[in-house]
Write an enzyme that holds these catalytic residues in place. Structure first.
Site, PDB file in Angstrom:
ATOM      1  N   GLN A  68      29.709  57.782  39.760  1.00  0.00           N
ATOM      2  CA  GLN A  68      30.174  57.269  38.475  1.00  0.00           C
ATOM      3  C   GLN A  68      29.000  56.832  37.594  1.00  0.00           C
ATOM      4  O   GLN A  68      28.073  56.183  38.072  1.00  0.00           O
ATOM      5  CB  GLN A  68      31.113  56.088  38.682  1.00  0.00           C
ATOM      6  CG  GLN A  68      31.751  55.636  37.385  1.00  0.00           C
ATOM      7  CD  GLN A  68      32.681  54.470  37.579  1.00  0.00           C
ATOM      8  OE1 GLN A  68      32.234  53.350  37.761  1.00  0.00           O
ATOM      9  NE2 GLN A  68      33.981  54.754  37.539  1.00  0.00           N
ATOM     10  N   CYS A  97      35.275  50.151  32.213  1.00  0.00           N
ATOM     11  CA  CYS A  97      34.528  48.916  32.453  1.00  0.00           C
ATOM     12  C   CYS A  97      34.749  47.929  31.305  1.00  0.00           C
ATOM     13  O   CYS A  97      34.443  48.239  30.156  1.00  0.00           O
ATOM     14  CB  CYS A  97      33.037  49.203  32.610  1.00  0.00           C
ATOM     15  SG  CYS A  97      32.063  47.716  32.927  1.00  0.00           S
TER      16      CYS A  97
END
Length: 194
Positions: A68, A97
């Site tokens: 990621q 996020c």
């Protein structure tokens, strides 16, 4: 196809999903793991950083593996994918996020309000990526908007979606994820949804 059909998936965790923890999870049945979120731009500009990232993904027993990254442009995402392709089965763009660093850097969940930028990131990276590109997303309050977001990502060539069933504003919430919203996304797209 590269990853099969895993039933048990370990999500990426900040300072928690490095190699030793992934291997521990695999020992207890995890079939697919994510690395922690790495910085795609630093993969290009900082060789020592890139070496550390690659080292974290270099264990052959740690497969299938999705690496990621966060990125704000497709060139960095593509360059990072090319650097790690022989060590991973896919590269994920973190669009979920909610941390302050993501707000300051203009990445993660803060890109969900800049869909033209997200579209451009994938359009610039998908065609030349040596590995499949996936995305982790958060939901909008509105189901139609969330489904449109997922469909847009699918149309851009994203191969799989991990849907965090909370909004950006739910950052610190202890409430359960919105499973109905995840189901709506799963029913709306043809790609795999976690």
């Amino acid at each position: 196809e590269r990853m099969g059909s895993p039933k048990y998936v370990m999500a990426p965790m900040v300072q928690g999903s490095e190699l030793p923890f992934r291997m521990l999870c695999r020992r207890y049945g995890t079939q697919l793991c994510y690395t922690p979120m790495w910085d795609a731009a630093r993969m290009v500009s900082e060789p020592p950083y890139a070496a550390a990232v690659i080292k974290d993904a270099s264990c052959k027993a740690d497969r299938p593996l999705i690496m990621q990254f966060h990125a704000t442009n497709g060139q960095d995402l593509l360059a990072a994918a090319k650097r790690v392709a022989k060590y991973v089965d896919a590269v994920d763009l973190n669009l979920g996020c909610p941390q302050t660093c993501a707000a300051v850097g203009g990445y993660g969940a803060y890109l969900m309000y800049q869909l033209s930028t997200v579209r451009k990131i994938f359009r610039d990276a998908v065609a030349e990526s040596p590995v499949p590109l996936t995305a982790k997303i958060r939901i909008f309050e509105d189901e139609a908007r969330t489904v449109a977001y997922a469909k847009m990502l699918e149309e851009c060539g994203v191969q799989m979606l991990a849907v965090h069933g909370r909004t950006l504003e739910d950052y610190c919430s202890l409430e359960p994820a919105d499973l109905a919203m995840i189901r709506a996304v799963k029913e709306a797209v043809q790609i795999q949804v976690l």
